[in-house]
Enzyme design. Structure first.
Site, mmCIF file in Angstrom:
data_model
loop_
_atom_site.group_PDB
_atom_site.id
_atom_site.type_symbol
_atom_site.label_atom_id
_atom_site.label_comp_id
_atom_site.label_asym_id
_atom_site.label_seq_id
_atom_site.Cartn_x
_atom_site.Cartn_y
_atom_site.Cartn_z
ATOM 1 N N CYS A 1 8.873 -13.657 2.729
ATOM 2 C CA CYS A 1 9.764 -13.294 1.614
ATOM 3 C C CYS A 1 11.223 -13.552 1.990
ATOM 4 O O CYS A 1 11.658 -13.277 3.100
ATOM 5 C CB CYS A 1 9.557 -11.829 1.235
ATOM 6 S SG CYS A 1 10.532 -11.356 -0.195
ATOM 7 N N CYS B 1 15.098 -6.682 2.662
ATOM 8 C CA CYS B 1 14.812 -5.239 2.634
ATOM 9 C C CYS B 1 14.559 -4.747 4.070
ATOM 10 O O CYS B 1 13.623 -5.223 4.741
ATOM 11 C CB CYS B 1 13.604 -4.961 1.751
ATOM 12 S SG CYS B 1 13.719 -5.786 0.138
ATOM 13 N N CYS C 1 11.041 -3.822 5.533
ATOM 14 C CA CYS C 1 9.854 -4.581 5.135
ATOM 15 C C CYS C 1 9.368 -5.602 6.173
ATOM 16 O O CYS C 1 10.100 -6.528 6.551
ATOM 17 C CB CYS C 1 10.103 -5.293 3.817
ATOM 18 S SG CYS C 1 8.591 -6.066 3.200
ATOM 19 N N CYS D 1 -4.054 -2.378 -7.468
ATOM 20 C CA CYS D 1 -2.646 -2.810 -7.471
ATOM 21 C C CYS D 1 -2.499 -4.098 -6.668
ATOM 22 O O CYS D 1 -2.848 -4.139 -5.490
ATOM 23 C CB CYS D 1 -1.756 -1.759 -6.822
ATOM 24 S SG CYS D 1 -1.981 -0.126 -7.471
ATOM 25 N N CYS E 1 -2.467 -2.846 -11.909
ATOM 26 C CA CYS E 1 -1.053 -2.678 -11.577
ATOM 27 C C CYS E 1 -0.638 -3.910 -10.774
ATOM 28 O O CYS E 1 -1.455 -4.469 -10.027
ATOM 29 C CB CYS E 1 -0.865 -1.413 -10.739
ATOM 30 S SG CYS E 1 0.867 -1.117 -10.284
ATOM 31 N N CYS F 1 5.482 2.239 -12.822
ATOM 32 C CA CYS F 1 5.204 2.839 -11.518
ATOM 33 C C CYS F 1 6.461 2.598 -10.692
ATOM 34 O O CYS F 1 6.795 1.447 -10.396
ATOM 35 C CB CYS F 1 3.990 2.163 -10.891
ATOM 36 S SG CYS F 1 3.682 2.692 -9.192
ATOM 37 N N ARG G 1 2.409 9.900 -6.274
ATOM 38 C CA ARG G 1 1.497 9.283 -5.292
ATOM 39 C C ARG G 1 2.010 9.434 -3.867
ATOM 40 O O ARG G 1 3.127 9.055 -3.534
ATOM 41 C CB ARG G 1 1.278 7.797 -5.603
ATOM 42 C CG ARG G 1 0.242 7.165 -4.663
ATOM 43 C CD ARG G 1 -0.133 5.747 -5.055
ATOM 44 N NE ARG G 1 -0.525 5.705 -6.431
ATOM 45 C CZ ARG G 1 0.028 4.912 -7.342
ATOM 46 N NH1 ARG G 1 0.980 4.078 -7.010
ATOM 47 N NH2 ARG G 1 -0.391 4.937 -8.590
HETATM 48 N N1 SAM Z 1 8.168 -7.896 -3.239
HETATM 49 C C1 SAM Z 1 8.055 -6.946 -4.274
HETATM 50 C C2 SAM Z 1 9.218 -6.002 -4.328
HETATM 51 O O1 SAM Z 1 9.878 -5.794 -3.356
HETATM 52 O O2 SAM Z 1 9.434 -5.436 -5.412
HETATM 53 C C3 SAM Z 1 6.764 -6.148 -4.247
HETATM 54 C C4 SAM Z 1 6.184 -5.683 -2.926
HETATM 55 S S1 SAM Z 1 7.165 -4.542 -1.981
HETATM 56 C C5 SAM Z 1 6.342 -4.568 -0.457
HETATM 57 C C6 SAM Z 1 6.797 -2.994 -2.728
HETATM 58 C C7 SAM Z 1 7.397 -1.740 -2.154
HETATM 59 O O3 SAM Z 1 6.735 -1.391 -0.951
HETATM 60 C C8 SAM Z 1 8.859 -1.762 -1.747
HETATM 61 O O4 SAM Z 1 9.733 -1.651 -2.827
HETATM 62 C C9 SAM Z 1 8.937 -0.532 -0.855
HETATM 63 O O5 SAM Z 1 9.232 0.615 -1.619
HETATM 64 C C10 SAM Z 1 7.510 -0.429 -0.283
HETATM 65 N N2 SAM Z 1 7.506 -0.713 1.176
HETATM 66 C C11 SAM Z 1 7.623 -1.919 1.767
HETATM 67 N N3 SAM Z 1 7.611 -1.811 3.108
HETATM 68 C C12 SAM Z 1 7.499 -0.487 3.384
HETATM 69 C C13 SAM Z 1 7.453 0.257 4.593
HETATM 70 N N4 SAM Z 1 7.555 -0.320 5.782
HETATM 71 N N5 SAM Z 1 7.311 1.602 4.515
HETATM 72 C C14 SAM Z 1 7.215 2.207 3.301
HETATM 73 N N6 SAM Z 1 7.256 1.556 2.129
HETATM 74 C C15 SAM Z 1 7.411 0.222 2.160
HETATM 75 FE FE1 SF4 Z 2 10.279 -9.094 -0.082
HETATM 76 FE FE2 SF4 Z 2 9.434 -6.964 1.221
HETATM 77 FE FE3 SF4 Z 2 11.711 -6.844 -0.105
HETATM 78 FE FE4 SF4 Z 2 9.393 -7.011 -1.476
HETATM 79 S S1 SF4 Z 2 10.050 -5.331 -0.171
HETATM 80 S S2 SF4 Z 2 11.270 -8.162 -1.855
HETATM 81 S S3 SF4 Z 2 8.209 -8.278 -0.050
HETATM 82 S S4 SF4 Z 2 11.278 -8.144 1.668
#
Ligand code: SAM
Ligand code: SF4
Ligand code: DTB
Length: 345
Positions: free
Chosen positions: A71, A75, A78, A115, A146, A206, A278
């Site tokens: 990606c 974030c 992530c 989901c 979802c 959600c 959740r």
């Molecule tokens: N890429 C898309 C986005 O960011 O909207 C969808 C997938 S993203 C992984 C979905 C959510 O997973 C993120 O917004 C975050 O809240 C959660 N998430 C990701 N990594 C995480 C982590 N290490 N611990 C807890 N929640 C996490």
């Molecule tokens: Fe990409 Fe992870 Fe951010 Fe979703 S949460 S936009 S997968 S970096």
């Protein structure tokens, strides 16, 4: 694996939350809830929970990463961000048969919601056809659908709705004043814009966030106030406990006090009383006793299955044992569009 037997049939899909003309939650009021003596907070949360969910059932939602890694976003939590060295390999989008096998397995294990998550900033038009097919086919199995695909452009939410999507997951992640400590490649407002498109398309929302990222209590209250002040507030509110992954900027932080996590769940229950709250990422680290307190505080949904997107989740068998130990029933939704044999009545 067998589906849990202690299910309760609802004869309806998750109800949509109604608009509330004048209802807002000032930050100070949300903070005041966080500051209550623990037992008083738990009592208030129990009252809200029992009033709005007299069956006290727990929803089981299974996650599948349909497009993993690589990606472009930054974030800080992530493991799927390409710029961090986390060992997650970028993969192509899954084919439809793989997705359907996973959905059938999830349903056989007792999940009612499936989901589908993608590591995208936003879906490209060429991805949409594939995702729409996945949604259509999963819905035809009689599951709630979802998807979480990142930001949506004008029209994409409608496309997903027409394919049979029930919920769109898009998290605001944290309070507005902490957001820039975690993410720089998209703005808070971008997230709110996507949530507006999702709502306008008639999809259920959600939306939740992550705690344990180094934010203050006031910022946790700020996250929940933002969610509660969406009008209507989300039907599903995932509260994630940060899963610290080596290689991400947030790895190595002091973990959040587990009782503060329980408080966060309780406040979410009180200020969004009709939402499914959740208990999301991070359950492995919480252990059974803290999870039990979260259910007492009003959590009534979990991610179910041994994997989240890229990180681990408790084994389904262990979750069934925990729910049975606590005497908690699981939700069995009877969907309007479900084929006859999927009907739990
Ligand atoms: N890429 C898309 C986005 O960011 O909207 C969808 C997938 S993203 C992984 C979905 C959510 O997973 C993120 O917004 C975050 O809240 C959660 N998430 C990701 N990594 C995480 C982590 N290490 N611990 C807890 N929640 C996490
Ligand atoms: Fe990409 Fe992870 Fe951010 Fe979703 S949460 S936009 S997968 S970096
Ligand atoms: C949500 O709020 N949490 C889920 C789901 N929505 C998509 C994702 C959690 C991801 C945890 C880290 C991982 O497994 O990659």
């Amino acid at each position: 694996m067998n589906a849990p037997t202690n299910t309760v049939a609802l004869h309806r899909p998750t109800a949509a939350i109604k608009e509330r003309p004048d209802a807002t939650w000032p930050l100070a009021d949300v903070m005041a809830l966080f500051e209550l003596p623990f037992n008083d907070l738990m009592f208030r949360a129990q009252q809200a929970h029992r009033t709005h969910f007299p069956d006290g059932d727990v929803e089981l939602a299974t996650l599948l990463s349909i497009k993993t890694g690589g990606c472009e976003e930054d974030c800080g939590y992530c493991p799927q961000a390409a710029r961090y060295d986390t060992g997650v390999e970028a993969k192509k989008i899954l084919d439809i048969d793989t997705v359907l096998d996973a959905a059938r397995q999830a349903k056989a294990n007792g999940a009612t919601r499936f989901c589908m998550g993608a590591a995208w900033r936003s879906p490209k038009e060429r991805d949409m056809d594939k995702v729409e097919e996945m949604v259509r086919e999963v819905k035809a199995l009689g599951m709630e659908t979802c998807a979480t695909l990142g930001m949506l452009e004008e029209g994409q939410a409608e496309q997903l709705k027409n394919a049979g999507l029930d919920f769109y997951n898009h998290n605001i992640d944290t309070a507005p004043d902490f957001y820039n400590n975690v993410i720089s490649t998209r703005e808070y407002q971008d997230r709110l814009d996507t949530l507006g498109r999702v709502r306008n398309a008639g999809l259920k929302v959600c939306c939740g966030g992550i705690v344990g990222m180094g934010e203050t209590r006031e910022q946790r209250a700020g996250l929940l106030a933002q969610l509660a002040n969406l009008n209507p507030y989300p039907e599903s509110v995932p509260v994630n406990h940060l899963v610290q992954v080596e290689g991400t900027p947030l790895h190595g932080l002091d973990p959040l006090d587990p009782l503060e996590f329980v408080r966060t769940i309780a406040v979410a229950r009180i200020i969004m009383p009709e939402a499914r709250v959740r208990l999301s990422a991070g359950r492995r680290q919480l252990g059974e006793a803290v999870q039990a307190m979260c259910f007492m505080a009003g959590a009534n949904s979990i991610f179910y299955g041994d994997k989240l997107l890229t990180t681990g989740n408790p084994e389904a068998e262990d979750d069934r044992a925990l729910l049975a130990k606590l005497g908690l029933k699981t939700r069995s939704a009877t969907l309007e569009s479900a084929p006859k044999e999927a009907c739990g009545c």
